[in-house]
Design a protein around this motif. Structure first.
Motif, mmCIF file in Angstrom:
data_model
loop_
_atom_site.group_PDB
_atom_site.id
_atom_site.type_symbol
_atom_site.label_atom_id
_atom_site.label_comp_id
_atom_site.label_asym_id
_atom_site.label_seq_id
_atom_site.Cartn_x
_atom_site.Cartn_y
_atom_site.Cartn_z
ATOM 1 N N VAL A 179 4.291 4.519 67.987
ATOM 2 C CA VAL A 179 4.435 4.121 66.585
ATOM 3 C C VAL A 179 3.236 3.285 66.152
ATOM 4 N N LYS A 180 2.836 2.343 66.982
ATOM 5 C CA LYS A 180 1.696 1.478 66.661
ATOM 6 C C LYS A 180 0.389 2.269 66.618
ATOM 7 N N GLN A 181 0.304 3.278 67.456
ATOM 8 C CA GLN A 181 -0.911 4.084 67.509
ATOM 9 C C GLN A 181 -1.041 4.990 66.294
ATOM 10 N N ARG A 182 0.083 5.470 65.769
ATOM 11 C CA ARG A 182 0.044 6.478 64.714
ATOM 12 C C ARG A 182 0.256 5.925 63.309
ATOM 13 N N ILE A 183 0.586 4.656 63.182
ATOM 14 C CA ILE A 183 0.829 4.113 61.844
ATOM 15 C C ILE A 183 -0.440 4.208 60.996
ATOM 16 N N CYS A 190 -0.602 -10.930 60.265
ATOM 17 C CA CYS A 190 -1.468 -9.777 60.029
ATOM 18 C C CYS A 190 -2.348 -9.512 61.246
ATOM 19 N N MET A 191 -2.951 -10.554 61.787
ATOM 20 C CA MET A 191 -3.796 -10.410 62.966
ATOM 21 C C MET A 191 -2.983 -9.940 64.164
ATOM 22 N N SER A 192 -1.757 -10.430 64.272
ATOM 23 C CA SER A 192 -0.893 -10.030 65.380
ATOM 24 C C SER A 192 -0.570 -8.539 65.312
ATOM 25 N N VAL A 193 -0.275 -8.059 64.100
ATOM 26 C CA VAL A 193 0.030 -6.635 63.917
ATOM 27 C C VAL A 193 -1.201 -5.786 64.217
ATOM 28 N N GLY A 201 -4.121 -2.169 67.601
ATOM 29 C CA GLY A 201 -5.408 -1.881 68.227
ATOM 30 C C GLY A 201 -5.284 -1.668 69.723
ATOM 31 N N ASP A 202 -4.483 -2.499 70.378
ATOM 32 C CA ASP A 202 -4.260 -2.351 71.818
ATOM 33 C C ASP A 202 -3.567 -1.030 72.146
ATOM 34 N N ALA A 203 -2.794 -0.517 71.177
ATOM 35 C CA ALA A 203 -2.099 0.759 71.379
ATOM 36 C C ALA A 203 -3.014 1.957 71.138
ATOM 37 N N GLU A 223 -7.951 2.669 63.258
ATOM 38 C CA GLU A 223 -8.107 1.911 62.014
ATOM 39 C C GLU A 223 -7.882 0.423 62.252
ATOM 40 N N ALA A 224 -6.938 0.083 63.121
ATOM 41 C CA ALA A 224 -6.684 -1.322 63.444
ATOM 42 C C ALA A 224 -7.901 -1.941 64.120
#
Length: 242
Positions: free
Chosen positions: A71-75, A93-96, A101-103, A107-108
């Protein structure tokens, strides 16, 4: 005489308890299927963060699925980056962004790069995020990485042993419209993370080529005598647009 509430007998209470525990259709789905549903939504929605927050608050199954790496990778961050900045504090915001990004969300990593370079002044850290994003074929990140190389004047991004960057940059310049799109995307993203408080004053330091034929405009692009001149010219255009 006061009317006392009726007390259900044991059989009725047992049936009610059993009925309450009856699984829903969503709970009967495999976890992978629920994750795929959430992933499809956040990758295609025009407001992925608003939809994701709604899903997380709707039930436990969606809440747990929203934590999944897929989910984090494809958002689709690029579709609703304003939604993230308005719905969360800077820390959230930075946490998200860091989590996405780690996933592996390109874009992140691109946004984290710009925040580190233009807001925190950490160029080395920003360059690392740009490399992560460009390795996923993120065109704007690759563009910014090469603009940064010209800006720092430390090394040639087309040097021998860096063939991946050379191949990707040539692919960008095959389509001049895509190059302009990258420039606009980067500039808009920088304005977003810096609240329009950034301007590059190093335009005059860009080395101009002595070849009179270098930079002549063709049908849909310019012709340069070398890749170095090509990126110097693009850096000039980039700075001029700030």
């Amino acid at each position: 005489m006061e009317h006392l509430p009726k007390v259900r007998n044991g059989a009725v209470a047992k049936r009610m308890k059993k009925k309450a525990k009856k699984p829903t259709l969503l709970n009967m789905l495999p976890e992978d299927a629920i994750v795929e549903i959430v992933s499809q939504l956040v990758s295609s929605s025009s407001k992925p963060f608003a939809d994701l927050y709604s899903l997380k608050s709707s039930c436990k199954a969606f809440f747990e699925a929203s934590k999944d790496k897929m989910v984090k990778q494809r958002i689709a961050l690029e579709r609703d980056i304003f939604g993230l900045t308005w719905m969360a504090t800077d820390k959230e915001c930075m946490s998200v962004l860091k989590s996405c990004g780690d996933a592996g969300n390109a874009e992140a990593n691109f946004m984290l790069a710009l925040i580190n370079i233009f807001k925190k002044g950490d160029i080395n850290r920003g360059a690392e995020f740009l490399k992560r994003a460009s390795s996923s074929d993120h065109k704007a990140a690759l563009y910014m990485l090469n603009i940064l190389c010209v800006r720092l004047q430390k090394h040639n991004p087309f040097a021998e042993g860096n063939s991946h960057t050379l191949k990707a940059d040539q692919r960008i310049f095959d389509d001049y419209d895509q190059l302009k799109w990258c420039r606009e995307k980067v500039l808009n993203a920088i304005r977003l993370v810096t609240w329009n408080n950034w301007q590059d004053n190093a335009v005059a330091s860009v080395r101009q080529c002595n070849n009179s034929n270098c930079g002549i405009r063709g049908w849909d692009c310019r012709c340069f005598c070398s890749k170095d001149c090509e990126w110097n010219h693009e850096y000039y255009e980039f700075c001029k647009a700030t």
